[in-house]
Design an enzyme around this catalytic site. Structure first.
Site, mmCIF file in Angstrom:
data_model
loop_
_atom_site.group_PDB
_atom_site.id
_atom_site.type_symbol
_atom_site.label_atom_id
_atom_site.label_comp_id
_atom_site.label_asym_id
_atom_site.label_seq_id
_atom_site.Cartn_x
_atom_site.Cartn_y
_atom_site.Cartn_z
ATOM 1 C CB CYS A 197 -0.966 0.102 1.169
ATOM 2 S SG CYS A 197 -2.193 -1.195 1.192
ATOM 3 N NE ARG A 248 4.527 1.733 0.365
ATOM 4 C CZ ARG A 248 5.380 1.498 1.351
ATOM 5 N NH1 ARG A 248 6.666 1.617 1.144
ATOM 6 N NH2 ARG A 248 4.949 1.152 2.541
ATOM 7 C CD1 TRP A 281 0.379 -6.430 -2.504
ATOM 8 C CD2 TRP A 281 -0.302 -6.907 -0.428
ATOM 9 N NE1 TRP A 281 0.745 -7.728 -2.222
ATOM 10 C CE2 TRP A 281 0.339 -8.046 -0.963
ATOM 11 C CE3 TRP A 281 -0.808 -6.987 0.874
ATOM 12 C CZ2 TRP A 281 0.494 -9.234 -0.245
ATOM 13 C CZ3 TRP A 281 -0.663 -8.172 1.578
ATOM 14 C CH2 TRP A 281 -0.021 -9.275 1.010
ATOM 15 C CG ASN A 333 0.887 0.751 4.434
ATOM 16 O OD1 ASN A 333 0.547 -0.422 4.404
ATOM 17 N ND2 ASN A 333 2.138 1.136 4.320
ATOM 18 N N GLY A 334 -1.580 -0.578 6.642
ATOM 19 C CA GLY A 334 -1.446 -1.266 7.926
ATOM 20 C C GLY A 334 -2.661 -2.127 8.180
ATOM 21 C CD GLU A 365 17.262 -13.957 -4.635
ATOM 22 O OE1 GLU A 365 16.633 -14.341 -3.638
ATOM 23 O OE2 GLU A 365 16.944 -12.937 -5.263
ATOM 24 C CE LYS A 421 14.269 -12.459 -7.321
ATOM 25 N NZ LYS A 421 14.748 -11.684 -6.213
ATOM 26 C CD GLU A 449 10.378 -12.458 -6.186
ATOM 27 O OE1 GLU A 449 11.560 -12.173 -6.192
ATOM 28 O OE2 GLU A 449 9.594 -12.046 -5.309
ATOM 29 C CG HIS A 483 19.388 -37.035 1.351
ATOM 30 N ND1 HIS A 483 19.696 -38.271 1.878
ATOM 31 C CD2 HIS A 483 20.577 -36.403 1.162
ATOM 32 C CE1 HIS A 483 21.014 -38.373 2.025
ATOM 33 N NE2 HIS A 483 21.566 -37.249 1.590
ATOM 34 C CE LYS A 491 12.051 -3.443 -4.479
ATOM 35 N NZ LYS A 491 12.712 -4.691 -4.853
HETATM 36 C C1 AGP Z 1 12.496 -10.130 -3.401
HETATM 37 O O1 AGP Z 1 12.538 -10.487 -4.742
HETATM 38 C C2 AGP Z 1 11.214 -10.242 -2.763
HETATM 39 N N1 AGP Z 1 10.192 -9.629 -3.486
HETATM 40 C C3 AGP Z 1 11.095 -10.248 -1.260
HETATM 41 O O2 AGP Z 1 11.421 -11.544 -0.868
HETATM 42 C C4 AGP Z 1 11.937 -9.258 -0.419
HETATM 43 O O3 AGP Z 1 13.285 -9.586 -0.532
HETATM 44 C C5 AGP Z 1 11.492 -9.324 1.048
HETATM 45 O O4 AGP Z 1 10.160 -8.938 1.152
HETATM 46 C C6 AGP Z 1 12.364 -8.496 1.971
HETATM 47 O O5 AGP Z 1 12.319 -7.144 1.639
HETATM 48 P P1 AGP Z 1 13.335 -6.108 2.261
HETATM 49 O O6 AGP Z 1 14.697 -6.502 1.787
HETATM 50 O O7 AGP Z 1 12.906 -4.784 1.739
HETATM 51 O O8 AGP Z 1 13.248 -6.211 3.745
#
Ligand code: AGP
Length: 616
Positions: free
Chosen positions: A2, A27, A74, A100-101, A489, A493, A496, A512, A611
């Site tokens: 948000c 956001r 969001w 936001n919250g 990672e 990537k 997501e 395993h 984000k």
């Molecule tokens: C990254 O690609 C993600 N969208 C997400 O995992 C992000 O890294 C996570 O929310 C942490 O965010 P920050 O680094 O702003 O704390």
């Protein structure tokens, strides 16, 4: 999660608000809305979908006012509908609110307000808070008009459990805006003839470089171009105005099709910036300006706890490897979201470090606060200059990666790895690392930007590889030692942004369990950059091949493969081992990017994600 913008000045608010909102779209982007005070009443426009839908609606039915608030959502409470989008309007039409919250006691408050005659048109907690403000506004009829609106917001917030960053307008107060913060960010922009509120400086910098970072429990009452900052209990607070050094053009897309690709290509610069000024003159160690902890005290540290979420958590796993290897200090890595609710035994010589691109992730912030409450020294690695995490930690290291707009983190991740590497060097040199090993490591680190520059040039080759895997529904990412976090990672990537199911494992763990997934339909991406474990990794690859699995290999030049084993290869230059995690990340990012684009996905705004996760 948000985004909020508010504006009070002497120019038409809508254009200013929408420009700010565009910059906050990362956001949240499921719906958006804008409210202005026009001819004595609150006019609200909302649309489901991206901010461009709202811009289109305002173009069709323009609004004229110098005061307004807007929001990009969001969803937390209630589906994605126009009714649930913000701004909300109280049922008496007096108050409008963006938030936001999460208001945790909204059910109780809703029942109370219903009994008092207020009605609801959405399922949201925000509409409850909006009506609660209107309820207090009606009750404060005796209060002088100049402070009645702010008092009603203050009184409403005293009954709220949960988190908020908010901005509100009142139909009876044409030159007043109220903002408040508890748990979700809110920043004021102080222009010459305007005051703004926003969840992030990104929305403010094109208007003014002067900002006030609000703290939890603070309320701002803006009247014309004056403002007063107080606690919820009405105690005055002296605002601290910070000047933000932010080049607006850094956040622009330029010639790139997507922010994610732009940010992948920006990595040589981001990595250069992360290193700048951080090596000692003798070229054998590092220096940091803002640690606020002496070398003597750092030598006493016998354990480091790293806390973060998502991609930053993967960066922590790599840092664990680097710090243990080069500084010989035991490191533990925790998900911030778990740490905050766990009573982890720590001793007084434990240093707690949190890592966060945004510096606003609520779980990471909570882990930081919990550590501080228990008396531990805390450090933060963050890209968010002036962010809550930066302000609340005892000391820290800024990444200086520049604004990262793409929801999928790329340059922020590799710059965290760079900071982690420099920190490992620094801590190592405070302990047992020799001068010569230090010099060699500094040389290895300094080469990274130019090596990364070469790797990003492989983008089109990687694009060709990506096209072969576009229709796969499952993927395995495998790597050993410092490449295991890079495998994790890589899997994150890919899932997501392309919605392909992907899992990361240490390569040797495959047998395993995950080996059961291997088939013609589930390709495996191996990261093989370390000569020490190469023969073992090659054996794992052969196990995949024996089960008809396709093999994509990211390898260093000298880690050669048996003829015909890999279906596809992405080759990175040989380098100092400290550089390998950064270098290996780049082809993995590019592969995910190209697969997602080929699948027609919106890589910069993937479904269901935001984000910055500022609610729990
Ligand atoms: C990254 O690609 C993600 N969208 C997400 O995992 C992000 O890294 C996570 O929310 C942490 O965010 P920050 O680094 O702003 O704390």
């Amino acid at each position: 999660m948000c985004g909020i913008v508010g504006h009070l000045g002497n120019q038409n608010a809508a254009g200013i608000l929408l420009e700010g909102l565009k910059r906050l779209e990362y956001r949240g982007y499921d719906s958006s809305g804008l409210a202005v005070l026009q001819d004595g009443s609150l006019a609200v426009t909302k649309r489901v979908g991206r901010v461009k839908e709202l811009i289109g609606a305002i173009k069709q039915a323009p609004v004229e006012s110098t005061i307004g608030i807007c929001h990009t959502r969001w969803a937390t409470h209630g589906e994605v509908t126009e009714e649930n989008a913000h701004p909300h309007l109280s049922s008496d039409g007096k108050i409008t609110l963006v938030h936001n919250g999460v208001i945790e006691n909204y059910n109780t408050l809703r029942s109370f307000l219903t009994s008092k005659g207020f009605s609801f048109s959405s399922e949201t907690d925000t509409e409850v808070l909006c009506n609660l403000i209107a309820y207090h506004y009606a009750k404060e009829a005796e209060t002088a008009e100049g402070s009645r609106f702010a008092t009603s917001v203050r009184k409403a917030l005293l009954h709220v459990e949960g988190t908020y960053g908010l901005a509100a307008l009142c139909a009876n107060c044409p030159d007043e805006m109220v903002g408040a913060r508890h748990g979700s960010p809110l920043i004021q922009g102080v222009g010459r003839e305007e005051i703004l509120l926003a969840s992030d400086v990104a929305a403010l910098v094109s208007r003014t470089p002067d900002v006030v970072y609000m703290n939890d429990g603070e309320l701002v009452h803006i009247v014309g171009n004056q403002f007063s900052l107080t606690t919820l209990d009405s105690e005055d607070i002296k605002p601290v105005i910070n000047t933000v050094d932010w080049d607006v053009s850094e956040g622009e897309l330029g010639d790139f099709e997507h922010y994610m690709l732009k940010e992948i290509f920006e990595q040589p610069t981001a990595l250069e910036n992360a290193m700048r000024g951080r090596f000692s003159q003798d070229g054998s160690t590092a220096k940091f300006g803002g640690l606020n902890i002496t070398p003597q005290d750092l030598r006493q540290i016998d354990r480091i706890l790293l806390c973060a979420c998502g991609t930053a958590w993967h960066a922590c796993l790599t840092m664990e490897f680097l710090i243990e290897k080069y500084a010989r200090i035991p490191v533990e890595v925790e998900y911030a979201s778990e740490f905050r609710y766990r009573n982890a035994p720590l001793d007084k010589n434990t240093l707690v470090m949190v890592v966060s691109q945004s510096g606003e992730t609520i779980d990471t912030l909570a882990a930081l606060r919990e550590s501080k409450r228990k008396g531990y020294t805390t450090l933060a690695i963050t890209n968010g200059v002036g962010s809550t995490i930066a302000r609340e930690s005892d000391g820290g290291i800024y990444q200086h990666a520049g604004p990262e707009v793409g929801v999928a983190s790329t340059k922020a991740f590799t710059s965290q790895l760079m900071i982690g590497s420099i920190l490992a060097l620094y801590l190592g040199r405070l302990r047992d690392m020799s001068f010569n090993d230090g010099v060699e490591m500094v040389e290895g680190l300094k080469q990274i930007p130019s090596l990364v520059e070469k790797i990003v040039q492989l983008s089109e080759d990687i694009h060709r590889i990506a096209k072969k895997y576009v229709h796969k529904q499952d993927f395995l990412f495998l790597g050993r030692q410092s490449m295991f976090p890079i495998a994790l990672e890589g899997a994150l990537k890919l899932k997501e942004i392309s919605y392909i199911h992907a899992e990361g494992y240490p390569a040797a763990e495959m047998k395993h369990g995950p080996i059961a997934l291997i088939s013609e339909d589930c390709p495996s991406l191996f990261i093989a950059t370390e000569p020490d474990t190469l023969s073992k990794v090659v054996s794992n690859m052969q196990e995949v091949k024996a089960r008809k699995g396709q093999l994509i290999v990211v390898r260093s030049e000298s880690c050669t493969m048996p003829e015909g084993l890999a279906d596809d290869e992405m080759v990175i230059p040989d380098c100092h081992p400290v550089a390998a995690p950064i270098l290996a990340s780049i082809p993995v990012q590019l592969l995910s990017y190209h697969i997602a684009v080929e699948r027609g996905c919106d890589v910069d705004k993937p479904r269901n994600l935001a984000k910055s996760e500022t609610v729990e």
